[in-house]
Write an enzyme that holds these catalytic residues in place. Structure first.
Site, PDB file in Angstrom:
ATOM      1  N   ASN A  99       0.811  -1.214   0.000  1.00  0.00           N
ATOM      2  CA  ASN A  99       0.000   0.000   0.000  1.00  0.00           C
ATOM      3  C   ASN A  99       0.852   1.275   0.000  1.00  0.00           C
ATOM      4  OD1 ASN A  99      -2.455   1.240  -0.023  1.00  0.00           O
ATOM      5  ND2 ASN A  99      -2.944   0.877   2.136  1.00  0.00           N
ATOM      6  N   HIS A 125     -14.286  -4.761  10.929  1.00  0.00           N
ATOM      7  CA  HIS A 125     -13.868  -3.442  11.423  1.00  0.00           C
ATOM      8  C   HIS A 125     -15.060  -2.546  11.714  1.00  0.00           C
ATOM      9  CE1 HIS A 125      -9.593  -3.093   9.557  1.00  0.00           C
ATOM     10  NE2 HIS A 125      -9.780  -4.230  10.154  1.00  0.00           N
ATOM     11  N   ARG A 156     -13.581  -5.597  15.635  1.00  0.00           N
ATOM     12  CA  ARG A 156     -12.579  -4.618  16.046  1.00  0.00           C
ATOM     13  C   ARG A 156     -13.276  -3.278  16.201  1.00  0.00           C
ATOM     14  NH1 ARG A 156      -7.706  -2.227  12.323  1.00  0.00           N
ATOM     15  NH2 ARG A 156      -9.242  -0.608  11.898  1.00  0.00           N
ATOM     16  N   TYR A 161      -6.593   7.221  13.311  1.00  0.00           N
ATOM     17  CA  TYR A 161      -6.608   5.983  12.538  1.00  0.00           C
ATOM     18  C   TYR A 161      -7.937   5.234  12.696  1.00  0.00           C
ATOM     19  CZ  TYR A 161      -6.213   1.175  11.359  1.00  0.00           C
ATOM     20  OH  TYR A 161      -6.494  -0.044  10.826  1.00  0.00           O
ATOM     21  N   ASP A 194      -7.126  -1.816  17.616  1.00  0.00           N
ATOM     22  CA  ASP A 194      -5.827  -1.555  16.977  1.00  0.00           C
ATOM     23  C   ASP A 194      -5.257  -0.240  17.509  1.00  0.00           C
ATOM     24  OD1 ASP A 194      -3.646  -1.359  15.320  1.00  0.00           O
ATOM     25  OD2 ASP A 194      -4.767  -1.688  13.454  1.00  0.00           O
ATOM     26  N   HIS A 208      -2.401   0.814  16.614  1.00  0.00           N
ATOM     27  CA  HIS A 208      -1.722   1.308  15.405  1.00  0.00           C
ATOM     28  C   HIS A 208      -0.418   2.046  15.707  1.00  0.00           C
ATOM     29  CE1 HIS A 208      -1.737   2.324  11.061  1.00  0.00           C
ATOM     30  NE2 HIS A 208      -2.526   1.271  11.001  1.00  0.00           N
ATOM     31  N   GLU A 259      -3.723  -4.454  19.389  1.00  0.00           N
ATOM     32  CA  GLU A 259      -2.839  -4.664  18.239  1.00  0.00           C
ATOM     33  C   GLU A 259      -1.812  -3.545  18.129  1.00  0.00           C
ATOM     34  OE1 GLU A 259      -5.176  -5.247  14.761  1.00  0.00           O
ATOM     35  OE2 GLU A 259      -3.625  -4.431  13.439  1.00  0.00           O
ATOM     36  N   GLU A 315       1.857  -6.869  11.346  1.00  0.00           N
ATOM     37  CA  GLU A 315       1.401  -6.578   9.978  1.00  0.00           C
ATOM     38  C   GLU A 315       2.453  -5.859   9.139  1.00  0.00           C
ATOM     39  OE1 GLU A 315      -2.115  -4.223  11.023  1.00  0.00           O
ATOM     40  OE2 GLU A 315      -1.152  -2.503  10.117  1.00  0.00           O
ATOM     41  N   ARG A 346       0.837 -11.370  13.428  1.00  0.00           N
ATOM     42  CA  ARG A 346      -0.052 -10.847  12.384  1.00  0.00           C
ATOM     43  C   ARG A 346       0.605 -10.722  11.014  1.00  0.00           C
ATOM     44  NH1 ARG A 346      -4.402  -8.410  12.237  1.00  0.00           N
ATOM     45  NH2 ARG A 346      -3.692  -6.442  11.334  1.00  0.00           N
ATOM     46  N   HIS A 401      -2.961 -10.199   9.167  1.00  0.00           N
ATOM     47  CA  HIS A 401      -3.410  -8.958   8.562  1.00  0.00           C
ATOM     48  C   HIS A 401      -4.311  -9.279   7.361  1.00  0.00           C
ATOM     49  CE1 HIS A 401      -1.913  -4.992   6.507  1.00  0.00           C
ATOM     50  NE2 HIS A 401      -2.998  -4.769   7.211  1.00  0.00           N
ATOM     51  N   ASP A 440      -6.086  -3.604   1.559  1.00  0.00           N
ATOM     52  CA  ASP A 440      -4.919  -3.472   0.679  1.00  0.00           C
ATOM     53  C   ASP A 440      -4.290  -4.832   0.372  1.00  0.00           C
ATOM     54  OD1 ASP A 440      -4.602  -2.367   3.476  1.00  0.00           O
ATOM     55  OD2 ASP A 440      -2.487  -2.719   3.089  1.00  0.00           O
ATOM     56  N   GLU A 489      -8.118 -11.366  10.082  1.00  0.00           N
ATOM     57  CA  GLU A 489      -8.748 -10.064   9.826  1.00  0.00           C
ATOM     58  C   GLU A 489      -9.469 -10.116   8.476  1.00  0.00           C
ATOM     59  OE1 GLU A 489      -5.968  -6.832   9.379  1.00  0.00           O
ATOM     60  OE2 GLU A 489      -7.518  -5.326   9.700  1.00  0.00           O
ATOM     61  N   TRP A 492       2.290   6.837  12.475  1.00  0.00           N
ATOM     62  CA  TRP A 492       0.892   6.802  12.045  1.00  0.00           C
ATOM     63  C   TRP A 492       0.283   5.453  12.360  1.00  0.00           C
ATOM     64  CZ3 TRP A 492      -1.660   3.808   8.244  1.00  0.00           C
ATOM     65  CH2 TRP A 492      -3.041   4.114   8.138  1.00  0.00           C
TER      66      TRP A 492
HETATM   67  C1  GCO Z   1      -5.161  -3.206  10.046  1.00  0.00           C
HETATM   68  C2  GCO Z   1      -4.140  -2.268   9.565  1.00  0.00           C
HETATM   69  C3  GCO Z   1      -4.493  -1.506   8.352  1.00  0.00           C
HETATM   70  C4  GCO Z   1      -3.280  -0.709   7.898  1.00  0.00           C
HETATM   71  C5  GCO Z   1      -3.229  -0.736   6.418  1.00  0.00           C
HETATM   72  C6  GCO Z   1      -2.029  -0.003   5.881  1.00  0.00           C
HETATM   73  O1  GCO Z   1      -5.006  -3.639  11.166  1.00  0.00           O
HETATM   74  O2  GCO Z   1      -6.060  -3.527   9.298  1.00  0.00           O
HETATM   75  O3  GCO Z   1      -3.586  -1.530  10.611  1.00  0.00           O
HETATM   76  O4  GCO Z   1      -5.636  -0.731   8.447  1.00  0.00           O
HETATM   77  O5  GCO Z   1      -3.310   0.577   8.390  1.00  0.00           O
HETATM   78  O6  GCO Z   1      -3.217  -2.054   6.009  1.00  0.00           O
HETATM   79  O7  GCO Z   1      -1.917  -0.193   4.534  1.00  0.00           O
HETATM   80 MG    MG Z   2      -3.397  -2.930  12.213  1.00  0.00          MG
END
Ligand code: GCO
Ligand code: MG
Length: 403
Positions: free
Chosen positions: A38, A123, A148, A160, A211, A213, A237, A263, A284, A313, A317, A340, A403
């Site tokens: 991605n 999600h 989630r 996020y 998450d 993140h 996560e 991930e 993951r 993951h 994407d 996921e 991020w």
């Molecule tokens: C998740 C991930 C995604 C990522 C994305 C980045 O847990 O699904 O954190 O949302 O942010 O795959 O390309």
């Molecule tokens: Mg994630």
């Protein structure tokens, strides 16, 4: 002997960008791989087109292990997301071919099903708590057994996990990286509260995931984990950036909230200490970013020895090709945890037609030979590459944050 006659890279954007590898053999068998990274798609497309495809022509498609080692060791330069995503695409396409040649779904080649399907989590998100609760209820109504939950933070725009009203949440949705705000104090204050509201709404036994993140330091993550302990999360996560494996020891020693990581990691070496020192509960790493079925299976097997379970993951994407591969592997490994699943948007299915189906909260793999996914090349041509970047996070003082 059958040989590889063509390896072709297809870059398309049916709703979002995907890089797809098509391998054709002298017997006319076609295998599909996913090479999507991605926001850095063209780097992998070039790695494949310029440096890998020419090496594949003339090789025996049946020799998956040999081809994996040839590409990994032969490059000299090891690991990293671009290399491992490219190798993954080749690996997955070769498994697809092996299944089609054998007339068997890939999960049969991996030892057969250890379960009926892969339990998935969806999600749920909302700008505020009522919106989040509505979304959680929607997933429960659709039959999800695991959800989630992510919500907006009052006073912190664009955190996020929140969509911009599109069909599905897709963080890479700007021609140049969007800048989003971040405040750790607001997060540590507000997130436990909205997660408590969700737990209240769904009752004690539905799986609830969250998450972080990569946003917290190990000590902050320990504090967060403690503050949600009584909510019985399935996992938190990426509580802290994963490069520093040792950082997880601190989190681990201070909270029983389960930890999921991986991930953005792409090799067994990246998760070695996390697994062997039991610093995490779920790994993951994904089929598309961690070297394909061949390498991910090694990671999962190592994890099994240390009672670490899988939780791959599966954001949008990852194309339906890698999601198919993930589900085939998930149903075979003894230490499967959860998968996921963000359903792809309608446009994506104009190009990719996967055979997996959602039933009883699980993704069930197709019984068709190979991975059971069809790719419509003519349709792919209708959706040219559309440059898109993931956002960047800045603290309220303007400095860049993870991020
Ligand atoms: C998740 C991930 C995604 C990522 C994305 C980045 O847990 O699904 O954190 O949302 O942010 O795959 O390309
Ligand atoms: Mg994630």
């Amino acid at each position: 002997m059958s040989t590889i006659t063509e390896a072709k890279v297809i870059v398309s954007s049916p709703g979002r960008n995907f890089v797809t590898l098509k391998i054709t053999t002298s017997d006319g068998v076609v295998g599909w791989g996913d090479a999507t990274l991605n926001g850095r798609e063209l780097a992998v497309a070039s790695y494949l087109r310029d440096h890998v495809c020419p090496l594949l022509v003339g090789r025996d498609p049946a020799r998956i292990e040999d081809t994996w080692s040839y590409l990994y060791k032969g490059a000299y330069w090891r690991r990293g997301p671009v290399t491992m995503t490219a190798i993954a695409a080749v690996d997955v396409a070769l498994w697809d071919i092996k299944g089609k040649v054998a007339g068997l779904p890939v999960y049969e080649l991996l030892g057969g099903r250890a379960r009926e399907g892969a339990t998935v989590y969806g999600h749920a998100a909302g700008a505020d708590v009522p919106e989040l609760l509505d979304d959680v209820a929607r997933f429960r109504d659709e039959g999800y057994l695991a959800v989630r939950a992510q919500a907006g933070l009052a006073g912190v725009p664009g955190v996020y996990g929140l969509g911009h009203g599109g069909e599905v949440y897709d963080p890479a949705d700007a021609a140049l990286p969007e800048e989003q705000a971040w405040s750790t104090p607001e997060y540590l204050d507000q997130a436990p509260k909205y997660l408590a509201a969700v737990r209240d709404a769904i009752g004690p036994t539905v799986h609830l995931l969250h998450d972080v993140h990569h946003r917290l330091s190990p000590n902050e993550a320990a504090r967060f984990g403690r503050s949600v302990e009584e909510l019985n999360l399935f996992w938190m996560e990426d509580p802290t950036p994963a490069e520093h494996q040792e950082g997880f020891r601190l989190i681990r020693s201070r909270t029983t909230t389960p930890i999921a990581v991986g991930e953005i990691l792409n090799s067994i070496w990246d998760v070695q200490h996390l697994i062997t020192e039991q610093l995490i509960d779920y790994v993951r790493t994904s089929v598309s970013h961690a070297g394909g079925i061949t390498h991910l299976r090694r990671i999962f097997n190592l994890a099994e020895l240390y009672q670490v379970r899988t939780g791959s993951h599966g954001a949008t994407d990852l194309s339906p090709v890698s999601l198919s591969a993930a589900v085939h592997l998930d149903v075979t490994v003894p230490n499967f945890g959860i998968q996921e699943y963000m359903a792809h948007m309608r446009l994506t299915h104009e190009v990719f037609r996967p055979g997996y189906r959602f039933a009883d909260g699980m993704l069930v793999p197709s019984d068709a030979p190979g991975l059971g996914v069809e790719v419509d090349e003519a349709a792919a041509e209708r959706f040219p590459y559309d440059p898109k970047y993931l956002p960047v996070a800045r603290r309220l003082d303007g400095s860049v944050h993870d991020w």
